[in-house]
Design a protein around this motif. Structure first.
Motif, PDB file in Angstrom:
ATOM      1  N   VAL A  20       0.850  -1.187   0.000  1.00 51.48           N
ATOM      2  CA  VAL A  20       0.000   0.000   0.000  1.00 51.48           C
ATOM      3  C   VAL A  20       0.885   1.236   0.000  1.00 51.48           C
ATOM      4  CG1 VAL A  20      -1.718   1.339   1.280  1.00 51.48           C
ATOM      5  CG2 VAL A  20      -1.862  -1.159   1.228  1.00 51.48           C
ATOM      6  N   ASP A  22       0.487   5.603   0.048  1.00 52.10           N
ATOM      7  CA  ASP A  22      -0.330   6.821   0.117  1.00 52.10           C
ATOM      8  C   ASP A  22       0.657   7.978   0.019  1.00 52.10           C
ATOM      9  OD1 ASP A  22      -2.084   8.864   0.601  1.00 52.10           O
ATOM     10  OD2 ASP A  22      -3.014   7.952   2.345  1.00 52.10           O
ATOM     11  N   CYS A  23       0.738   8.616  -1.147  1.00 59.22           N
ATOM     12  CA  CYS A  23       1.876   9.506  -1.379  1.00 59.22           C
ATOM     13  C   CYS A  23       1.569  10.635  -2.352  1.00 59.22           C
ATOM     14  CB  CYS A  23       3.057   8.695  -1.912  1.00 59.22           C
ATOM     15  SG  CYS A  23       2.681   7.714  -3.392  1.00 59.22           S
ATOM     16  N   ASP A  24       2.373  11.679  -2.261  1.00 55.49           N
ATOM     17  CA  ASP A  24       2.434  12.746  -3.258  1.00 55.49           C
ATOM     18  C   ASP A  24       3.835  12.728  -3.851  1.00 55.49           C
ATOM     19  OD1 ASP A  24      -0.173  13.683  -2.776  1.00 55.49           O
ATOM     20  OD2 ASP A  24       0.518  14.899  -1.097  1.00 55.49           O
ATOM     21  N   VAL A  48      -2.884   2.011  -4.256  1.00 54.71           N
ATOM     22  CA  VAL A  48      -2.188   3.290  -4.204  1.00 54.71           C
ATOM     23  C   VAL A  48      -3.207   4.430  -4.179  1.00 54.71           C
ATOM     24  CG1 VAL A  48      -0.604   4.849  -5.374  1.00 54.71           C
ATOM     25  CG2 VAL A  48      -0.215   2.401  -5.482  1.00 54.71           C
ATOM     26  N   ASN A  49      -3.027   5.345  -3.243  1.00 49.05           N
ATOM     27  CA  ASN A  49      -3.730   6.625  -3.254  1.00 49.05           C
ATOM     28  C   ASN A  49      -2.649   7.692  -3.395  1.00 49.05           C
ATOM     29  OD1 ASN A  49      -5.862   8.578  -2.916  1.00 49.05           O
ATOM     30  ND2 ASN A  49      -5.049   8.923  -0.864  1.00 49.05           N
ATOM     31  N   PHE A  50      -2.656   8.452  -4.472  1.00 44.31           N
ATOM     32  CA  PHE A  50      -1.503   9.294  -4.775  1.00 44.31           C
ATOM     33  C   PHE A  50      -1.895  10.521  -5.575  1.00 44.31           C
ATOM     34  CE2 PHE A  50      -2.354   7.097  -8.568  1.00 44.31           C
ATOM     35  CZ  PHE A  50      -1.872   7.884  -9.600  1.00 44.31           C
ATOM     36  N   SER A  80      -5.945   1.901  -7.994  1.00 44.58           N
ATOM     37  CA  SER A  80      -5.359   3.230  -7.795  1.00 44.58           C
ATOM     38  C   SER A  80      -6.439   4.286  -7.680  1.00 44.58           C
ATOM     39  CB  SER A  80      -4.408   3.586  -8.950  1.00 44.58           C
ATOM     40  OG  SER A  80      -5.131   3.815 -10.145  1.00 44.58           O
ATOM     41  N   THR A  81      -6.189   5.266  -6.813  1.00 41.66           N
ATOM     42  CA  THR A  81      -7.014   6.466  -6.724  1.00 41.66           C
ATOM     43  C   THR A  81      -6.074   7.664  -6.674  1.00 41.66           C
ATOM     44  OG1 THR A  81      -7.075   6.483  -4.298  1.00 41.66           O
ATOM     45  CG2 THR A  81      -8.795   5.240  -5.424  1.00 41.66           C
ATOM     46  N   GLY A  82      -6.565   8.840  -7.035  1.00 43.07           N
ATOM     47  CA  GLY A  82      -5.734  10.038  -6.980  1.00 43.07           C
ATOM     48  C   GLY A  82      -5.768  10.807  -8.275  1.00 43.07           C
ATOM     49  N   ASN A 198     -14.886   2.829   1.383  1.00 38.95           N
ATOM     50  CA  ASN A 198     -13.706   2.595   0.541  1.00 38.95           C
ATOM     51  C   ASN A 198     -13.964   1.460  -0.436  1.00 38.95           C
ATOM     52  OD1 ASN A 198     -11.573   4.416   1.704  1.00 38.95           O
ATOM     53  ND2 ASN A 198     -12.159   3.321   3.552  1.00 38.95           N
TER      54      ASN A 198
END
Length: 198
Positions: A20, A22-24, A48-50, A80-82, A198
């Protein structure tokens, strides 16, 4: 340069699973939510949430992998989300490629690149050319994989099929375990868990 939420660059025959991020991420090229540059192998059961922002004149950015190849690559049961934002227009067309799961397939690829039983629920992939809901560019094989129907590039909806995947509505996937378990075939006994909202 190359950057990923977990790994910058992974050699051929690599295996990444049950991970997992979770990032920028902000950089010039080969940016991925899991791996920036993946030389081949398997990425399985990853979420991934990015948010990725590319600032250079080259760009290969993806929710899971920035650039995929050179050996056979399988992206399986990934989500993936973001968002992806490309801030500069490129001067060399073949360097482009931005997508919800894979940005670009390496021009040196000798094996297949496959997206299997995966989904991208990103808000948007904003680029100038070679953008897609699942993959930005390359001869990518898409098998039973989906993308949110409302995903846009510069306010324009993507077409359905191919590297854009099959459209899925918010009502079908939101807080609906059966979509992931029955349609995508994910294992909710040993690997995945559905949380409320989610």
């Amino acid at each position: 340069g190359i950057a990923g939420g977990l790994v910058g660059c992974a050699a051929d025959n690599s295996n990444i699973f049950a991970s997992v991020a979770d990032c920028d991420i902000q950089g010039y090229y080969d940016l991925g939510g899991i791996v920036g540059e993946f030389y081949g192998g398997n990425i399985t059961d990853c979420f991934v949430n990015f948010n990725i922002t590319t600032t250079g004149t080259l760009s290969q950015s993806g929710g899971i992998v920035g650039t995929a190849g050179y050996e056979t690559t399988n992206i399986t049961n990934c989500y993936s989300t973001g968002s992806i934002v490309v801030s500069n227009k490129y001067s060399i067309p073949y360097t482009e490629g931005n997508g919800g799961l894979i940005g670009s397939q390496s021009q040196y690829t000798q094996g297949a690149v496959n997206i299997i039983n995966s989904v991208s629920l990103m808000q948007y992939v904003y680029g100038f050319e070679s953008t897609g809901r699942l993959a930005g560019t390359g001869n990518v094989n898409v098998v039973n994989s989906y993308a949110w129907e409302g995903m846009t590039n510069n306010g324009v909806l993507f077409s359905d099929g191919g590297i854009n995947g099959t459209s899925v509505s918010s009502d079908l996937f939101w807080n609906n375990q059966s979509f992931f378990a029955d349609v995508l075939g994910w294992d909710f006994t040993n690997t995945w868990k559905m949380n409320s909202g989610n």
